[in-house]
Design a protein around this motif. Sequence first.
Motif, PDB file in Angstrom:
ATOM      1  N   ILE A  95       0.809  -1.226   0.176  1.00  0.00           N
ATOM      2  CA  ILE A  95      -0.030  -0.008   0.051  1.00  0.00           C
ATOM      3  C   ILE A  95       0.915   1.357  -0.064  1.00  0.00           C
ATOM      4  O   ILE A  95       1.986   1.373   0.777  1.00  0.00           O
ATOM      5  CB  ILE A  95      -0.910   0.102   1.256  1.00  0.00           C
ATOM      6  N   GLY A  96       0.547   2.165  -0.896  1.00  0.00           N
ATOM      7  CA  GLY A  96       1.312   3.578  -0.892  1.00  0.00           C
ATOM      8  C   GLY A  96       0.708   4.324  -1.996  1.00  0.00           C
ATOM      9  O   GLY A  96      -0.203   3.998  -2.556  1.00  0.00           O
ATOM     10  N   ARG A  97       1.457   5.426  -2.141  1.00  0.00           N
ATOM     11  CA  ARG A  97       0.977   6.180  -3.435  1.00  0.00           C
ATOM     12  C   ARG A  97       1.778   6.104  -4.716  1.00  0.00           C
ATOM     13  O   ARG A  97       1.383   6.700  -5.850  1.00  0.00           O
ATOM     14  CB  ARG A  97       0.747   7.688  -2.950  1.00  0.00           C
ATOM     15  N   GLY A  98       2.723   5.196  -4.611  1.00  0.00           N
ATOM     16  CA  GLY A  98       3.490   4.678  -5.845  1.00  0.00           C
ATOM     17  C   GLY A  98       2.721   4.238  -6.715  1.00  0.00           C
ATOM     18  O   GLY A  98       1.796   3.294  -6.353  1.00  0.00           O
ATOM     19  N   ARG A  99       2.902   4.255  -8.016  1.00  0.00           N
ATOM     20  CA  ARG A  99       2.111   3.450  -9.101  1.00  0.00           C
ATOM     21  C   ARG A  99       2.389   2.081  -9.305  1.00  0.00           C
ATOM     22  O   ARG A  99       1.706   1.331  -9.651  1.00  0.00           O
ATOM     23  CB  ARG A  99       2.744   4.164 -10.456  1.00  0.00           C
ATOM     24  N   SER A 100       3.547   1.642  -8.518  1.00  0.00           N
ATOM     25  CA  SER A 100       3.919   0.025  -8.499  1.00  0.00           C
ATOM     26  C   SER A 100       3.303  -0.428  -7.481  1.00  0.00           C
ATOM     27  O   SER A 100       3.086  -1.825  -7.464  1.00  0.00           O
ATOM     28  CB  SER A 100       5.452   0.032  -8.555  1.00  0.00           C
ATOM     29  N   CYS A 101       2.403   0.181  -6.498  1.00  0.00           N
ATOM     30  CA  CYS A 101       1.694  -0.569  -5.367  1.00  0.00           C
ATOM     31  C   CYS A 101       0.492  -1.312  -6.036  1.00  0.00           C
ATOM     32  O   CYS A 101       0.031  -0.861  -6.837  1.00  0.00           O
ATOM     33  CB  CYS A 101       1.615   0.672  -4.355  1.00  0.00           C
ATOM     34  N   ASP A 102       0.384  -2.129  -5.252  1.00  0.00           N
ATOM     35  CA  ASP A 102      -1.080  -2.851  -5.420  1.00  0.00           C
ATOM     36  C   ASP A 102      -2.266  -2.031  -4.968  1.00  0.00           C
ATOM     37  O   ASP A 102      -3.203  -2.190  -5.967  1.00  0.00           O
ATOM     38  CB  ASP A 102      -1.078  -4.237  -4.575  1.00  0.00           C
ATOM     39  N   ILE A 127       0.862   9.781   2.524  1.00  0.00           N
ATOM     40  CA  ILE A 127       1.468   8.489   2.489  1.00  0.00           C
ATOM     41  C   ILE A 127       2.505   8.288   1.644  1.00  0.00           C
ATOM     42  O   ILE A 127       2.560   8.984   0.546  1.00  0.00           O
ATOM     43  CB  ILE A 127       0.006   7.666   1.832  1.00  0.00           C
ATOM     44  N   SER A 128       3.469   7.586   1.905  1.00  0.00           N
ATOM     45  CA  SER A 128       4.702   7.335   1.434  1.00  0.00           C
ATOM     46  C   SER A 128       4.522   6.558   0.097  1.00  0.00           C
ATOM     47  O   SER A 128       3.489   5.853  -0.112  1.00  0.00           O
ATOM     48  CB  SER A 128       5.591   6.500   2.538  1.00  0.00           C
ATOM     49  N   ARG A 129       5.427   6.489  -0.759  1.00  0.00           N
ATOM     50  CA  ARG A 129       5.487   5.854  -1.831  1.00  0.00           C
ATOM     51  C   ARG A 129       4.971   4.591  -1.894  1.00  0.00           C
ATOM     52  O   ARG A 129       4.419   3.662  -2.485  1.00  0.00           O
ATOM     53  CB  ARG A 129       6.690   6.066  -2.887  1.00  0.00           C
ATOM     54  N   SER A 130       5.801   3.921  -1.039  1.00  0.00           N
ATOM     55  CA  SER A 130       5.747   2.439  -0.442  1.00  0.00           C
ATOM     56  C   SER A 130       5.445   2.374   0.949  1.00  0.00           C
ATOM     57  O   SER A 130       6.396   2.267   1.720  1.00  0.00           O
ATOM     58  CB  SER A 130       6.693   1.654  -0.814  1.00  0.00           C
ATOM     59  N   HIS A 131       4.316   2.500   1.554  1.00  0.00           N
ATOM     60  CA  HIS A 131       4.031   2.880   2.746  1.00  0.00           C
ATOM     61  C   HIS A 131       4.023   1.423   3.747  1.00  0.00           C
ATOM     62  O   HIS A 131       4.593   1.583   4.907  1.00  0.00           O
ATOM     63  CB  HIS A 131       2.633   3.563   3.107  1.00  0.00           C
ATOM     64  N   CYS A 132       3.445   0.706   3.555  1.00  0.00           N
ATOM     65  CA  CYS A 132       3.230  -0.726   4.255  1.00  0.00           C
ATOM     66  C   CYS A 132       2.995  -1.869   3.428  1.00  0.00           C
ATOM     67  O   CYS A 132       2.685  -1.642   2.229  1.00  0.00           O
ATOM     68  CB  CYS A 132       2.029  -0.793   5.267  1.00  0.00           C
ATOM     69  N   ARG A 133       3.047  -2.857   4.239  1.00  0.00           N
ATOM     70  CA  ARG A 133       2.584  -4.298   3.362  1.00  0.00           C
ATOM     71  C   ARG A 133       1.543  -5.094   4.311  1.00  0.00           C
ATOM     72  O   ARG A 133       1.747  -5.201   5.664  1.00  0.00           O
ATOM     73  CB  ARG A 133       3.978  -4.998   3.178  1.00  0.00           C
ATOM     74  N   ILE A 134       0.587  -5.322   3.782  1.00  0.00           N
ATOM     75  CA  ILE A 134      -0.275  -6.277   4.228  1.00  0.00           C
ATOM     76  C   ILE A 134      -0.479  -7.686   3.602  1.00  0.00           C
ATOM     77  O   ILE A 134      -0.433  -7.681   2.408  1.00  0.00           O
ATOM     78  CB  ILE A 134      -1.807  -5.666   4.235  1.00  0.00           C
ATOM     79  N   TRP A 172      -3.578 -12.565   9.340  1.00  0.00           N
ATOM     80  CA  TRP A 172      -3.338 -11.522   8.474  1.00  0.00           C
ATOM     81  C   TRP A 172      -2.520 -10.701   9.291  1.00  0.00           C
ATOM     82  O   TRP A 172      -2.751 -10.387  10.336  1.00  0.00           O
ATOM     83  CB  TRP A 172      -4.597 -10.596   8.412  1.00  0.00           C
ATOM     84  N   TYR A 173      -1.471  -9.969   8.672  1.00  0.00           N
ATOM     85  CA  TYR A 173      -0.462  -9.131   9.061  1.00  0.00           C
ATOM     86  C   TYR A 173      -0.158  -7.761   8.270  1.00  0.00           C
ATOM     87  O   TYR A 173      -0.658  -7.784   7.202  1.00  0.00           O
ATOM     88  CB  TYR A 173       0.825  -9.778   9.386  1.00  0.00           C
ATOM     89  N   VAL A 174       0.241  -6.866   9.164  1.00  0.00           N
ATOM     90  CA  VAL A 174       0.608  -5.445   8.807  1.00  0.00           C
ATOM     91  C   VAL A 174       2.087  -5.253   9.108  1.00  0.00           C
ATOM     92  O   VAL A 174       2.374  -5.459  10.157  1.00  0.00           O
ATOM     93  CB  VAL A 174      -0.346  -4.564   9.010  1.00  0.00           C
ATOM     94  N   GLU A 175       2.815  -4.615   8.091  1.00  0.00           N
ATOM     95  CA  GLU A 175       4.175  -4.244   8.578  1.00  0.00           C
ATOM     96  C   GLU A 175       4.426  -2.804   8.000  1.00  0.00           C
ATOM     97  O   GLU A 175       4.155  -2.692   6.675  1.00  0.00           O
ATOM     98  CB  GLU A 175       5.185  -5.199   8.220  1.00  0.00           C
ATOM     99  N   ASP A 176       5.168  -2.071   8.649  1.00  0.00           N
ATOM    100  CA  ASP A 176       5.658  -0.674   8.070  1.00  0.00           C
ATOM    101  C   ASP A 176       6.682  -0.862   7.116  1.00  0.00           C
ATOM    102  O   ASP A 176       7.553  -1.744   7.283  1.00  0.00           O
ATOM    103  CB  ASP A 176       5.851   0.397   9.141  1.00  0.00           C
ATOM    104  N   ALA A 177       6.639   0.039   5.774  1.00  0.00           N
ATOM    105  CA  ALA A 177       7.832  -0.258   4.811  1.00  0.00           C
ATOM    106  C   ALA A 177       8.676   0.908   4.974  1.00  0.00           C
ATOM    107  O   ALA A 177       9.025   1.387   4.030  1.00  0.00           O
ATOM    108  CB  ALA A 177       7.237  -0.493   3.509  1.00  0.00           C
ATOM    109  N   GLY A 178       9.128   1.379   6.198  1.00  0.00           N
ATOM    110  CA  GLY A 178       9.699   2.393   6.403  1.00  0.00           C
ATOM    111  C   GLY A 178       9.422   3.740   6.103  1.00  0.00           C
ATOM    112  O   GLY A 178      10.166   4.553   5.589  1.00  0.00           O
ATOM    113  N   SER A 179       7.960   3.867   6.020  1.00  0.00           N
ATOM    114  CA  SER A 179       7.403   4.875   5.907  1.00  0.00           C
ATOM    115  C   SER A 179       7.844   6.349   6.589  1.00  0.00           C
ATOM    116  O   SER A 179       8.161   6.193   7.686  1.00  0.00           O
ATOM    117  CB  SER A 179       5.820   4.962   5.947  1.00  0.00           C
ATOM    118  N   ARG A 180       7.573   7.536   6.031  1.00  0.00           N
ATOM    119  CA  ARG A 180       7.754   8.807   6.738  1.00  0.00           C
ATOM    120  C   ARG A 180       7.013   9.044   7.793  1.00  0.00           C
ATOM    121  O   ARG A 180       7.387   9.580   9.044  1.00  0.00           O
ATOM    122  CB  ARG A 180       7.908  10.012   5.639  1.00  0.00           C
ATOM    123  N   ASN A 181       5.712   8.920   7.596  1.00  0.00           N
ATOM    124  CA  ASN A 181       4.610   9.185   8.739  1.00  0.00           C
ATOM    125  C   ASN A 181       4.180   8.151   9.669  1.00  0.00           C
ATOM    126  O   ASN A 181       3.268   8.345  10.339  1.00  0.00           O
ATOM    127  CB  ASN A 181       3.395   9.924   7.920  1.00  0.00           C
TER     128      ASN A 181
END
Length: 155
Positions: free
Chosen positions: A76-83, A91-98, A105-114
């Motif tokens: 999840i993110g605002r980058g075009r390559s995100c699902d 929201i970061s370009r690559s914000h998190c992964r679910i 189910w799990y969620v992890e941060d992808a080194g996001s700024r906020n």
Amino acid sequence: MSEQIYHVLVIGARYWFCLALIYIVFGVVNGVRKEYRYNRFVRQEAQARFAGIMEVVEGPEEIMGRRYGLKLESIIGRGRSCDVNVEDASISRSHCRIYFKQGKWYVEDAGSRNGTFLNGKKVSRPKRIYHRDILKLGDVEFDMTLYEQEGKKDA
């Protein structure tokens, strides 16, 4: 004579008013029934196509109420390559992964700024996520709808 005409007009007006009221009530009931059937169809269709849904419940007005479909593993993110592409500057370009792993189910941060927050708590390592949890990415909050994954392979 004019009194008889008055009574006929009053009875006629009452008759047409009752007919109009019945027409409106049936129209509303029929509309509600169609909306219910449509929403049920959309839910069934979403379950068939997606492993879960993220719905924006807090954030910018232009994306409020928007729903995003989740796969068994989604970036999840605002980058075009995100699902899941969420158009918001917080929201970061690559914000998190679910992801779905071993039946959970799990969620992890992808080194996001906020940061990524699950039910108000910062996610610093993979965290278990449950149906109806609130996930906050930047300034945007999502209500999580996570479907059972019986018979589907893990990501």
